[in-house]
Design a protein around this motif. Structure first.
Motif, PDB file in Angstrom:
ATOM      1  N   GLU A  36       0.802  -1.216   0.000  1.00  0.00           N
ATOM      2  CA  GLU A  36       0.000   0.000   0.000  1.00  0.00           C
ATOM      3  C   GLU A  36       0.841   1.276   0.000  1.00  0.00           C
ATOM      4  O   GLU A  36       0.303   2.378  -0.130  1.00  0.00           O
ATOM      5  CB  GLU A  36      -0.966   0.011   1.199  1.00  0.00           C
ATOM      6  N   GLU A  37       2.170   1.139   0.107  1.00  0.00           N
ATOM      7  CA  GLU A  37       3.042   2.311   0.169  1.00  0.00           C
ATOM      8  C   GLU A  37       4.009   2.410  -1.011  1.00  0.00           C
ATOM      9  O   GLU A  37       4.823   3.327  -1.072  1.00  0.00           O
ATOM     10  CB  GLU A  37       3.845   2.301   1.472  1.00  0.00           C
ATOM     11  N   LEU A  38       3.930   1.491  -1.963  1.00  0.00           N
ATOM     12  CA  LEU A  38       4.932   1.411  -3.024  1.00  0.00           C
ATOM     13  C   LEU A  38       5.052   2.698  -3.833  1.00  0.00           C
ATOM     14  O   LEU A  38       6.161   3.143  -4.160  1.00  0.00           O
ATOM     15  CB  LEU A  38       4.600   0.250  -3.967  1.00  0.00           C
ATOM     16  N   GLU A  39       3.923   3.288  -4.163  1.00  0.00           N
ATOM     17  CA  GLU A  39       3.935   4.469  -5.029  1.00  0.00           C
ATOM     18  C   GLU A  39       4.472   5.705  -4.324  1.00  0.00           C
ATOM     19  O   GLU A  39       4.807   6.700  -4.964  1.00  0.00           O
ATOM     20  CB  GLU A  39       2.530   4.724  -5.572  1.00  0.00           C
ATOM     21  N   ASP A  40       4.576   5.633  -2.999  1.00  0.00           N
ATOM     22  CA  ASP A  40       5.073   6.773  -2.230  1.00  0.00           C
ATOM     23  C   ASP A  40       6.536   6.634  -1.847  1.00  0.00           C
ATOM     24  O   ASP A  40       7.115   7.558  -1.272  1.00  0.00           O
ATOM     25  CB  ASP A  40       4.240   6.936  -0.948  1.00  0.00           C
ATOM     26  N   LYS A  41       7.145   5.495  -2.149  1.00  0.00           N
ATOM     27  CA  LYS A  41       8.524   5.229  -1.742  1.00  0.00           C
ATOM     28  C   LYS A  41       9.457   5.263  -2.950  1.00  0.00           C
ATOM     29  O   LYS A  41       9.346   4.446  -3.854  1.00  0.00           O
ATOM     30  CB  LYS A  41       8.613   3.849  -1.070  1.00  0.00           C
TER      31      LYS A  41
END
Length: 237
Positions: free
Chosen positions: A83-88
């Motif tokens: 759920e955090e891939l696009e923000d990392k």
């Protein structure tokens, strides 16, 4: 979270349903206690050919992005929250074009019982392979100038995780992002422009795989990475 897993077979025996075109040389031997930084066989679709070539290649567990100064950063990136891939920044580019499947026989997770961590072995009830969603990267070692040196390029990967469901949630609040074989082609396809849709579909499909898994308590010997034998997956009372 997935910090240890089992690969009890190698090559086409493990990934036959994924229709691999090429198997790399010197694939890792079977292991009953795979830990971060270890070499692992992963499946990827190489976009260097048209259509992409599906390959089974040896990779280092722990993602090393292309901009890293050295491979040590990978020891902290063996898992990535889906759920955090696009923000990392570490994972964003790999999500777009470099998605992988990590085939396994099963994996270990530790359940906290009154302050004591009890290891469980989680695996498909029918003995079929377990496929986990991953991302991969190629890292060029700046210390090696010889372009022909195979050690110049390091292939590495991370395993994606999501919230646990069902009985797996009673063991740990996170589980690997499992890939159904029917979804494998869409997940691996490096040419798709609908990355968000592909990721959402994988997240939505993972619970169906999770419900087919069994688990049992195993010996605490699995906590020592130096232990590596088939007995590690045997159930204990």
């Amino acid at each position: 979270m997935c910090g240890r897993f089992v690969v009890a077979s190698v090559g086409s025996e493990l990934v036959g349903v994924l229709r691999v075109d090429l198997e790399g040389d010197d694939l890792p031997e079977p292991s009953y206690n795979v830990a971060p930084t270890a070499p692992v066989a992963i499946v990827l679709d190489s976009a260097k050919t048209e259509p992409p070539t599906r390959r089974l290649e040896t990779a280092r567990w722990g993602l090393v992005p292309s901009w890293a100064k050295d491979v040590s950063i990978g020891a902290r990136a063996f898992n990535a929250r889906s759920e955090e891939l696009e923000d990392k920044p570490m994972f964003r580019k790999a999500l777009e074009k470099r998605r992988a499947i990590v085939p396994a026989t099963g994996y270990y997770e530790w359940k906290n019982v009154d302050g004591t961590k009890i290891p469980h072995y989680i695996h498909p009830a029918d003995g079929s392979p377990l496929f986990m969603a991953g991302l991969y990267e190629w890292w060029k070692d700046p210390q090696i100038e010889d372009e022909a040196d195979p050690a110049r390029w390091v292939l590495s990967f991370t395993i994606l995780t999501r919230d646990s469901i069902g009985h797996l949630g009673s063991i740990h609040d996170r589980m690997p992002l499992f890939v159904d074989p029917d979804h494998a082609d869409a997940w691996l396809d490096p040419t798709t422009d609908n990355v968000r849709d592909v990721l959402d579909a994988a997240i939505d499909a993972a619970p169906a795989v999770a419900r087919t898994l069994d688990d049992h308590v195993v010996a605490k010997a699995v906590g020592n990475v130096r232990n590596n034998s088939p007995e590690l997956i045997d159930p204990v009372d």
